[in-house]
Design a protein around this motif. Structure first.
Motif, PDB file in Angstrom:
ATOM      1  N   GLN A 127       0.864  -1.170   0.000  1.00 41.04           N
ATOM      2  CA  GLN A 127       0.000   0.000   0.000  1.00 41.04           C
ATOM      3  C   GLN A 127       0.903   1.223   0.000  1.00 41.04           C
ATOM      4  O   GLN A 127       1.799   1.335   0.842  1.00 41.04           O
ATOM      5  CB  GLN A 127      -0.910   0.014   1.221  1.00 41.04           C
ATOM      6  CG  GLN A 127      -1.871   1.190   1.210  1.00 41.04           C
ATOM      7  CD  GLN A 127      -2.734   1.232   2.452  1.00 41.04           C
ATOM      8  OE1 GLN A 127      -2.256   0.971   3.553  1.00 41.04           O
ATOM      9  NE2 GLN A 127      -4.002   1.565   2.279  1.00 41.04           N
ATOM     10  N   ARG A 128       0.715   2.088  -0.964  1.00 35.26           N
ATOM     11  CA  ARG A 128       1.529   3.284  -1.097  1.00 35.26           C
ATOM     12  C   ARG A 128       1.324   4.190   0.111  1.00 35.26           C
ATOM     13  O   ARG A 128       0.189   4.517   0.468  1.00 35.26           O
ATOM     14  CB  ARG A 128       1.166   4.047  -2.367  1.00 35.26           C
ATOM     15  CG  ARG A 128       1.476   3.274  -3.605  1.00 35.26           C
ATOM     16  CD  ARG A 128       2.868   3.646  -4.090  1.00 35.26           C
ATOM     17  NE  ARG A 128       3.451   2.534  -4.795  1.00 35.26           N
ATOM     18  CZ  ARG A 128       4.560   1.911  -4.436  1.00 35.26           C
ATOM     19  NH1 ARG A 128       5.224   2.264  -3.382  1.00 35.26           N
ATOM     20  NH2 ARG A 128       5.040   0.928  -5.135  1.00 35.26           N
ATOM     21  N   GLY A 129       2.421   4.599   0.719  1.00 38.09           N
ATOM     22  CA  GLY A 129       2.364   5.467   1.887  1.00 38.09           C
ATOM     23  C   GLY A 129       2.522   6.940   1.549  1.00 38.09           C
ATOM     24  O   GLY A 129       2.263   7.800   2.373  1.00 38.09           O
ATOM     25  N   LYS A 130       2.958   7.223   0.328  1.00 35.13           N
ATOM     26  CA  LYS A 130       3.226   8.610  -0.081  1.00 35.13           C
ATOM     27  C   LYS A 130       2.597   8.873  -1.439  1.00 35.13           C
ATOM     28  O   LYS A 130       2.265   7.958  -2.180  1.00 35.13           O
ATOM     29  CB  LYS A 130       4.736   8.855  -0.173  1.00 35.13           C
ATOM     30  CG  LYS A 130       5.479   8.680   1.134  1.00 35.13           C
ATOM     31  CD  LYS A 130       6.971   8.905   0.958  1.00 35.13           C
ATOM     32  CE  LYS A 130       7.713   8.677   2.262  1.00 35.13           C
ATOM     33  NZ  LYS A 130       9.164   8.810   2.082  1.00 35.13           N
ATOM     34  N   GLN A 131       2.468  10.145  -1.753  1.00 36.91           N
ATOM     35  CA  GLN A 131       1.961  10.541  -3.074  1.00 36.91           C
ATOM     36  C   GLN A 131       3.046  10.319  -4.118  1.00 36.91           C
ATOM     37  O   GLN A 131       4.220  10.365  -3.784  1.00 36.91           O
ATOM     38  CB  GLN A 131       1.548  12.023  -3.060  1.00 36.91           C
ATOM     39  CG  GLN A 131       0.359  12.299  -2.208  1.00 36.91           C
ATOM     40  CD  GLN A 131      -0.908  11.595  -2.674  1.00 36.91           C
ATOM     41  OE1 GLN A 131      -1.017  11.080  -3.781  1.00 36.91           O
ATOM     42  NE2 GLN A 131      -1.891  11.536  -1.786  1.00 36.91           N
ATOM     43  N   GLN A 187       1.836  -0.629   4.041  1.00 39.18           N
ATOM     44  CA  GLN A 187       1.543  -2.013   4.360  1.00 39.18           C
ATOM     45  C   GLN A 187       2.094  -2.893   3.242  1.00 39.18           C
ATOM     46  O   GLN A 187       2.282  -2.422   2.122  1.00 39.18           O
ATOM     47  CB  GLN A 187       0.032  -2.257   4.470  1.00 39.18           C
ATOM     48  CG  GLN A 187      -0.649  -1.485   5.577  1.00 39.18           C
ATOM     49  CD  GLN A 187      -2.124  -1.845   5.659  1.00 39.18           C
ATOM     50  OE1 GLN A 187      -2.476  -2.984   5.995  1.00 39.18           O
ATOM     51  NE2 GLN A 187      -2.980  -0.903   5.340  1.00 39.18           N
ATOM     52  N   ALA A 188       2.328  -4.157   3.552  1.00 36.80           N
ATOM     53  CA  ALA A 188       2.809  -5.115   2.554  1.00 36.80           C
ATOM     54  C   ALA A 188       2.203  -6.475   2.863  1.00 36.80           C
ATOM     55  O   ALA A 188       2.045  -6.830   4.027  1.00 36.80           O
ATOM     56  CB  ALA A 188       4.335  -5.199   2.571  1.00 36.80           C
ATOM     57  N   LEU A 189       1.845  -7.220   1.795  1.00 35.39           N
ATOM     58  CA  LEU A 189       1.243  -8.535   2.007  1.00 35.39           C
ATOM     59  C   LEU A 189       1.374  -9.403   0.763  1.00 35.39           C
ATOM     60  O   LEU A 189       1.666  -8.925  -0.320  1.00 35.39           O
ATOM     61  CB  LEU A 189      -0.235  -8.395   2.388  1.00 35.39           C
ATOM     62  CG  LEU A 189      -1.174  -7.598   1.485  1.00 35.39           C
ATOM     63  CD1 LEU A 189      -1.559  -8.322   0.214  1.00 35.39           C
ATOM     64  CD2 LEU A 189      -2.439  -7.249   2.251  1.00 35.39           C
ATOM     65  N   TRP A 190       1.149 -10.713   0.981  1.00 34.80           N
ATOM     66  CA  TRP A 190       1.009 -11.663  -0.121  1.00 34.80           C
ATOM     67  C   TRP A 190      -0.466 -11.686  -0.485  1.00 34.80           C
ATOM     68  O   TRP A 190      -1.312 -11.928   0.378  1.00 34.80           O
ATOM     69  CB  TRP A 190       1.423 -13.068   0.296  1.00 34.80           C
ATOM     70  CG  TRP A 190       2.888 -13.327   0.355  1.00 34.80           C
ATOM     71  CD1 TRP A 190       3.654 -13.454   1.471  1.00 34.80           C
ATOM     72  CD2 TRP A 190       3.775 -13.529  -0.754  1.00 34.80           C
ATOM     73  NE1 TRP A 190       4.956 -13.723   1.125  1.00 34.80           N
ATOM     74  CE2 TRP A 190       5.046 -13.776  -0.241  1.00 34.80           C
ATOM     75  CE3 TRP A 190       3.598 -13.519  -2.139  1.00 34.80           C
ATOM     76  CZ2 TRP A 190       6.154 -14.008  -1.041  1.00 34.80           C
ATOM     77  CZ3 TRP A 190       4.694 -13.747  -2.949  1.00 34.80           C
ATOM     78  CH2 TRP A 190       5.956 -13.992  -2.405  1.00 34.80           C
ATOM     79  N   MET A 191      -0.818 -11.446  -1.736  1.00 36.35           N
ATOM     80  CA  MET A 191      -2.209 -11.463  -2.189  1.00 36.35           C
ATOM     81  C   MET A 191      -2.421 -12.651  -3.116  1.00 36.35           C
ATOM     82  O   MET A 191      -1.747 -12.751  -4.151  1.00 36.35           O
ATOM     83  CB  MET A 191      -2.533 -10.172  -2.938  1.00 36.35           C
ATOM     84  CG  MET A 191      -3.878 -10.183  -3.650  1.00 36.35           C
ATOM     85  SD  MET A 191      -5.303 -10.345  -2.567  1.00 36.35           S
ATOM     86  CE  MET A 191      -5.284  -8.765  -1.784  1.00 36.35           C
TER      87      MET A 191
END
Length: 145
Positions: free
Chosen positions: A26-30, A111-115
């Motif tokens: 998930q992008r945390g910045k613009q 955030q980071a995950l396996w999808m």
């Protein structure tokens, strides 16, 4: 266009496909804060897109992977409220072979995950354009290896 950006920027995204799952952040910045996509970022001078994808993957998630080759290119053109081009990127999507690590958010990632690839249509996450399409492309390529 803003004076600081008078030409498109080149970036790379790491598409790590392992056991019919891909790593998303998930992008945390613009630009695109809050949106989900593949780890990636700008190329550094003298760096190939394959090298950049592996570096950005590690910086954003702590995961190491071996770049296998190019999947596709993605044009990203972001416009301001008046329709003028605000930012433009050409992203090289790089298929990567997972080596080790558990995705943990770092650097630009919130955030980071396996999808699981078969859950893209029902996951409810706000995905960046072409994420599901590129994930399916990676899955097909890995099954054909």
């Amino acid at each position: 266009m803003p004076p600081t950006m008078n030409r498109p920027l080149v970036g790379a995204i790491a598409v790590v496909c392992h056991r019919d799952r891909v790593i998303l952040v998930q992008r945390g910045k613009q630009p695109s804060a809050g949106m989900w996509g593949f780890p990636g970022g700008h190329l550094e001078l003298g760096e190939t897109a394959l090298q950049a994808a592996a570096r950005e993957l590690f910086e954003e998630t702590g995961v190491t992977a071996r770049p296998l080759g190019y999947l596709t290119n993605i044009d990203v053109i972001l416009r301001d409220t008046h329709g003028a081009v605000a930012q433009q990127y050409l992203l090289a999507a790089v298929l990567c072979d997972y080596q080790q690590g558990t995705p943990q958010p770092a650097d630009d990632a919130a955030q980071a995950l396996w999808m699981p690839i078969n859950e893209f249509e029902t996951c409810g996450l706000p995905l960046l354009d072409q994420v599901a399409e590129v994930a399916h492309m990676a899955q097909a390529r890995m099954h054909n290896r």
